[in-house]
Design a protein around this motif. Structure first.
Motif, PDB file in Angstrom:
ATOM      1  N   ARG A 123       0.642  -1.044  -0.436  1.00  0.00           N
ATOM      2  CA  ARG A 123       0.193   0.026   0.246  1.00  0.00           C
ATOM      3  C   ARG A 123       0.924   1.178  -0.082  1.00  0.00           C
ATOM      4  NH1 ARG A 123      -5.470   1.003   1.544  1.00  0.00           N
ATOM      5  NH2 ARG A 123      -4.447   2.702   2.778  1.00  0.00           N
ATOM      6  N   ALA A 124       2.288   1.446   0.501  1.00  0.00           N
ATOM      7  CA  ALA A 124       3.575   2.592   1.247  1.00  0.00           C
ATOM      8  C   ALA A 124       3.572   2.614  -0.643  1.00  0.00           C
ATOM      9  CB  ALA A 124       3.577   2.167   1.618  1.00  0.00           C
ATOM     10  N   ALA A 125       3.864   1.399  -1.755  1.00  0.00           N
ATOM     11  CA  ALA A 125       4.520   1.536  -2.679  1.00  0.00           C
ATOM     12  C   ALA A 125       3.330   2.290  -3.981  1.00  0.00           C
ATOM     13  CB  ALA A 125       4.827   0.531  -3.268  1.00  0.00           C
ATOM     14  N   LEU A 126       1.909   2.653  -3.100  1.00  0.00           N
ATOM     15  CA  LEU A 126       1.733   2.968  -4.021  1.00  0.00           C
ATOM     16  C   LEU A 126       1.210   4.746  -4.012  1.00  0.00           C
ATOM     17  CD1 LEU A 126      -2.346   1.389  -3.140  1.00  0.00           C
ATOM     18  CD2 LEU A 126      -0.591   0.678  -4.917  1.00  0.00           C
ATOM     19  N   ASP A 127       1.785   5.423  -3.017  1.00  0.00           N
ATOM     20  CA  ASP A 127       2.236   6.235  -3.083  1.00  0.00           C
ATOM     21  C   ASP A 127       1.293   7.589  -3.599  1.00  0.00           C
ATOM     22  OD1 ASP A 127       3.687   8.800  -2.459  1.00  0.00           O
ATOM     23  OD2 ASP A 127       5.255   8.305  -4.398  1.00  0.00           O
ATOM     24  N   LEU A 128      -0.095   7.234  -3.215  1.00  0.00           N
ATOM     25  CA  LEU A 128      -1.242   8.052  -3.798  1.00  0.00           C
ATOM     26  C   LEU A 128      -1.297   9.666  -3.731  1.00  0.00           C
ATOM     27  CD1 LEU A 128      -3.631   5.953  -1.785  1.00  0.00           C
ATOM     28  CD2 LEU A 128      -3.210   5.575  -4.290  1.00  0.00           C
TER      29      LEU A 128
END
Length: 555
Positions: free
Chosen positions: A471-476
């Motif tokens: 989820r952190a890799a999404l960099d929303l």
């Protein structure tokens, strides 16, 4: 809802088929019944293809053609995949020269346009054109040479350069007639060019205010279907602008800053010098490439065995101290929720995510959202008064808004797992990942989930479990860092006060002493001139007196 799942980042609703993208995964649904037809996360999906999907990382850009036959996606690996939706299989892959900001299909679905972080727009045929074996004719060589000269960088996938900006592109669209292409960049420029002859510029839409240099960018543009000669644009400015895009003339604006500001809940960390990654270059692990050191320091690091031959990153103000690769791996430039001291609250960054327009029963409406804001905002189309803006707060950051097939209905994608770090929001409560709302010029109402099978499926079976790292890799909320320009005085390379400038400080002191000495010499010279003038004046006065005395003696 799953305890931890990917948020839905892209949604393409159609009359019969709907495509939803969550992290790296793609799912195809039936719009009328809400049945899940195909998914890259399903057990019966090809394992080899699933590994390739996961290896590409989260889907950053995606587009579906008008007939819902093909889907184009691009992940962190900068490989553009063409999918056939009825079987959810990859038809082709092409490597892009730079990380894209947006991809879109032309109306006939036979051309894909890619706007990248280098400021260029390339066009690609739907299916790659194979190179015939042994095709090395003079004409082919001349064609390749001409293509290479026309592009600022090599395009190994056969893309044709349409146009280029000198700044990072933020948004791109084709006009309804597809005779023109409208592009916006991070330097508040909006350009209207011919398509496909992008080197012919029809007009510029210039007028976004530079109230704050770091906030002067355009991030969202839109042409209403009921007003095809009007362009709406917004970004970091405190207003949405209306343009006659063919002439570049502004025709009005809608102030929005004071209405949107209270709902911005995500704050970005300040970037350091060297973190402004416009061309999107990264290392093998998805991090921005470190700044390469030259001269004695680079050679010293190379001799000391620092990995990468001196490719280390220097902190602002550090002298001769390089971060180790281990320390670098923990660094992050993505925006994160922060809570500063109560006396100095963090300044929210306004960056519009999407601008839409609706025409329901003759009532025209503007709908827009902002990156990191928990609400969507609605206003009558003709209004230019901020007091006419209404909002709907969902308590979670809005990731995107998408017009639905029904009249006046809009899909709202939420970051359902976000929690307010200061505890003022509905932390811990269950929130749906997708909302369906009905828009009217003065009201926004939610649609009952029982009335939409597709809505129920998006909030249940379509949720794919994800780890915290995934989820952190999404960099929303990367736009909050990438769009504002770093203009902090502390980062001005021409103003340095650290130890590395001791030599410059010595030179500056020497110049001051020389200037003082020159001023002292000039003062002494002036005194000498005054003294000489006084002597000359005294001598001139004494001469007539002596002449008079001689005359009296003769008498």
């Amino acid at each position: 809802m799953a305890s931890e799942s990917f948020p839905h980042t892209h949604l393409f609703p159609g009359a019969t088929t709907t495509v939803v993208i969550s992290g790296p995964h793609i799912q195809v649904l039936s719009s009328p019944t809400g049945a899940l037809l195909r998914s890259t996360a399903a057990d019966d999906f090809d394992p080899a293809c699933r590994e390739a999907v996961l290896g590409s990382g989260p889907v950053r850009c995606a587009a579906v053609d008008a007939e819902f036959v093909h889907l184009v996606t691009v992940g962190d690996d900068k490989r553009m995949k063409l999918w056939k939706l009825d079987r959810l299989e990859v038809l082709s892959e092409r490597e892009l020269p730079k990380k894209p900001m947006q991809v879109l299909f032309t109306r006939d679905g036979q051309t894909v346009l890619v706007a990248d972080k280098f400021g260029d727009v390339f066009s690609y045929p739907l299916h790659p054109v194979p190179n015939p074996v042994g095709a090395t004719t003079d004409n082919a060589s001349e064609e390749q040479t001409e293509r290479d000269l026309s592009a600022p960088h090599e395009n190994a996938s056969g893309g044709s350069l349409v146009l280029g900006h000198t700044s990072l592109l933020t948004s791109c669209l084709l006009t309804p007639s597809e005779k023109y292409i409208v592009t916006a960049d991070r330097d508040e420029h909006i350009r209207v060019s011919w398509y496909p002859l992008g080197y012919c510029i029809e007009s510029y839409c210039l007028g976004h205010k530079k109230l704050l240099p770091s906030r002067s960018f355009v991030s969202a543009i839109h042409i209403p279907s009921f007003a095809p000669d009007t362009l709406l644009s917004g970004g970091g400015d405190p207003a949405i602008y209306r343009w006659d895009w063919l002439t570049g003339r502004p025709v009005g604006q809608l102030p929005i800053l004071e209405v949107v500001r209270p709902f911005i809940k995500i704050f970005s960390k300040k970037r350091k010098r060297g973190e402004d990654d416009e061309d999107g270059e990264e290392d093998g692990e998805g991090r921005p490439k470190a700044k390469k050191l030259h001269g004695r320091r680079g050679r010293a690091n190379k001799q000391s065995g620092v990995e990468g031959g001196g490719d280390v990153e220097m902190e602002e103000g550090d002298v001769g101290r390089a971060e180790t690769p281990t320390a670098q791996a923990g660094a992050s430039t993505s925006p994160v929720p922060t809570s500063d001291s109560p006396t100095e609250p963090p300044e929210p960054t306004l960056a519009l995510k999407r601008i839409l327009t609706l025409d329901v029963d003759g009532k025209r409406t503007i709908l827009f959202s902002a990156v990191g804001a928990t609400a969507i905002f609605v206003c009558p189309y003709e209004s230019s008064d901020a007091c006419a803006i209404t909002f709907r707060d969902f308590g979670r950051p809005v990731l995107d808004i998408v017009a639905a097939q029904g009249d006046g209905q809009v899909w709202v994608l939420l970051d359902a797992h976000w929690t307010d770090p200061v505890g003022s929001g509905p932390a811990g409560s269950l929130v749906q990942a997708v909302k369906l709302v009905r828009i009217m010029p003065e009201t926004v109402t939610e649609v009952d989930p029982s009335a939409s099978p597709l809505l129920r499926l998006l909030n249940s079976q379509c949720l794919i479990e994800a780890s915290d790292s995934a989820r952190a890799a999404l960099d929303l909320y990367a736009d909050l860092t990438a769009l504002p320009k770093n203009v902090d005085v502390a980062h001005d390379p021409m103003v340095r006060t650290d130890k590395k400038n001791a030599k410059e400080a010595g030179k500056r002191r020497t110049r001051e002493l020389l200037q003082a000495a020159q001023n002292g010499s000039a003062a002494a010279s002036d005194q000498a001139v005054v003294g000489e003038a006084a002597k000359d004046s005294a001598g001139a006065n004494a001469a007539p007196e002596s002449k008079k005395q001689r005359s009296e003696g003769d008498a």
